[in-house]
Design an enzyme around this catalytic site. Structure first.
Site, mmCIF file in Angstrom:
data_model
loop_
_atom_site.group_PDB
_atom_site.id
_atom_site.type_symbol
_atom_site.label_atom_id
_atom_site.label_comp_id
_atom_site.label_asym_id
_atom_site.label_seq_id
_atom_site.Cartn_x
_atom_site.Cartn_y
_atom_site.Cartn_z
ATOM 1 N N ARG A 36 1.537 -11.330 8.890
ATOM 2 C CA ARG A 36 0.228 -10.722 9.164
ATOM 3 C C ARG A 36 -0.662 -10.784 7.920
ATOM 4 N NH1 ARG A 36 2.412 -5.205 11.274
ATOM 5 N NH2 ARG A 36 0.225 -4.561 11.427
ATOM 6 N N ARG A 87 6.242 3.225 8.368
ATOM 7 C CA ARG A 87 5.423 4.136 9.164
ATOM 8 C C ARG A 87 5.936 4.309 10.594
ATOM 9 N NH1 ARG A 87 -0.278 0.649 9.831
ATOM 10 N NH2 ARG A 87 0.610 -0.959 11.165
ATOM 11 N N LYS A 95 -7.479 1.085 8.288
ATOM 12 C CA LYS A 95 -8.656 0.917 9.158
ATOM 13 C C LYS A 95 -8.593 1.853 10.369
ATOM 14 C CE LYS A 95 -7.921 -3.474 10.007
ATOM 15 N NZ LYS A 95 -6.699 -3.809 9.267
ATOM 16 N N ARG A 134 -11.515 -11.278 13.223
ATOM 17 C CA ARG A 134 -10.456 -11.684 12.307
ATOM 18 C C ARG A 134 -10.525 -13.168 11.980
ATOM 19 N NH1 ARG A 134 -6.654 -7.300 13.896
ATOM 20 N NH2 ARG A 134 -4.715 -7.411 12.747
ATOM 21 N N ARG A 177 5.874 0.567 15.618
ATOM 22 C CA ARG A 177 5.350 -0.687 16.155
ATOM 23 C C ARG A 177 6.393 -1.786 15.951
ATOM 24 N NH1 ARG A 177 -0.789 -1.537 14.174
ATOM 25 N NH2 ARG A 177 -0.027 -3.672 14.223
HETATM 26 P P1 AMP Z 1 -3.624 -4.618 14.504
HETATM 27 O O1 AMP Z 1 -3.243 -3.412 15.289
HETATM 28 O O2 AMP Z 1 -5.095 -4.724 14.267
HETATM 29 O O3 AMP Z 1 -2.824 -4.770 13.243
HETATM 30 O O4 AMP Z 1 -3.244 -5.880 15.423
HETATM 31 C C1 AMP Z 1 -1.909 -6.116 15.848
HETATM 32 C C2 AMP Z 1 -1.763 -7.553 16.304
HETATM 33 O O5 AMP Z 1 -2.626 -7.804 17.425
HETATM 34 C C3 AMP Z 1 -2.145 -8.614 15.289
HETATM 35 O O6 AMP Z 1 -1.075 -8.917 14.372
HETATM 36 C C4 AMP Z 1 -2.478 -9.793 16.193
HETATM 37 O O7 AMP Z 1 -1.306 -10.396 16.715
HETATM 38 C C5 AMP Z 1 -3.193 -9.103 17.343
HETATM 39 N N1 AMP Z 1 -4.657 -8.959 17.118
HETATM 40 C C6 AMP Z 1 -5.351 -7.786 16.988
HETATM 41 N N2 AMP Z 1 -6.650 -8.015 16.806
HETATM 42 C C7 AMP Z 1 -6.806 -9.367 16.783
HETATM 43 C C8 AMP Z 1 -7.911 -10.231 16.605
HETATM 44 N N3 AMP Z 1 -9.156 -9.751 16.405
HETATM 45 N N4 AMP Z 1 -7.687 -11.564 16.656
HETATM 46 C C9 AMP Z 1 -6.460 -12.074 16.873
HETATM 47 N N5 AMP Z 1 -5.357 -11.328 17.033
HETATM 48 C C10 AMP Z 1 -5.518 -9.974 16.994
#
Ligand code: AMP
Length: 214
Positions: free
Chosen positions: A172, A127, A13, A88, A161
């Site tokens: 996740r 990664r 994404k 989400r 990360r």
């Molecule tokens: P991402 O970079 O989108 O994979 O997000 C990394 C982490 O941030 C996720 O595993 C959640 O802990 C938190 N996070 C990001 N976006 C959301 C969201 N829309 N709702 C809840 N937690 C989020």
């Protein structure tokens, strides 16, 4: 255009959102990036969400919806938004409807990147990125041409990360399956969902998305 990119962690994404930004001057609204910045800057929100993110769990709907609302308020009305990693949950999907309405916007498409979960674990756990320019690399699939030196900018600093470990990735994925995938029917009922094969090469995925937007 206002679009949502939906798909499990590691589906691509972020990469595809960046390409849309480059090709169309749209703005990427990534709640993950916003939260990581908050953690890095040790803001009150950052301190609250750090442990939750490291565990791979979802942070509260209120926090992420407030971040999105603030970002949209600061954007020009004529700039399209790409929602990356938001919404989400069902509650976030409803909040997004209200926020978009408030800004006189509406949703044009929800693009789902379809992927195979085992391949994602492999993708995510290897990664890393250049700490200076953000170029993406992978332990098994894409090492820098010269070991330890970024192909793009020559930096020797790289980062990973903290939530890209196998255990956290599994959590996740579970969060995605249990809370995020169930919001698809909301958008299907409105005829907004388009599916793209997220296992194809990055360029092919970009081409498929471009075809949907033209
Ligand atoms: P991402 O970079 O989108 O994979 O997000 C990394 C982490 O941030 C996720 O595993 C959640 O802990 C938190 N996070 C990001 N976006 C959301 C969201 N829309 N709702 C809840 N937690 C989020």
């Amino acid at each position: 255009m206002n679009i949502i990119l939906l798909g499990p962690p590691g589906a691509g994404k972020g990469t595809q959102a960046q390409r849309l930004v480059e090709n169309h001057g749209m703005k990427q609204l990534s709640t993950g990036d916003m939260l990581r910045a908050a953690v890095k800057n040790e803001t009150p929100t950052g301190l609250k969400v750090k442990a939750i993110m490291e565990a791979g769990e979802l942070v509260s709907d209120e926090i992420v919806s407030a971040l999105i609302s603030d970002e949209l308020a600061a954007m020009g009305d004529d700039v399209g938004a790409i929602f990356d990693g938001y919404p989400r949950t069902e509650a976030q999907a409803h909040s997004l409807d209200a926020i978009l309405k408030q800004h006189g916007r509406s949703l044009d498409k929800v693009i789902e990147l379809e992927v195979n979960e085992e391949a994602l674990v492999d993708r995510i756990t290897g990664r890393f990125t250049c700490a200076r320019c953000g170029a993406g690399y992978h332990d098994r699939h894409k090492l820098p041409e010269k070991e330890g030196v970024c192909d793009v900018c020559g930096s020797t600093e790289f980062k990973r990360r903290p939530d890209d470990t196998e255990e956290t990735v599994r959590t996740r994925m579970q969060e995605y399956r249990g809370k995020t995938a169930p919001i698809l029917p909301i958008y299907e009922a409105r005829g907004l969902v388009e599916r793209v094969d997220g296992m194809a090469s990055m360029d092919e995925v970009t081409a498929s998305i471009e075809a949907l937007l033209s």
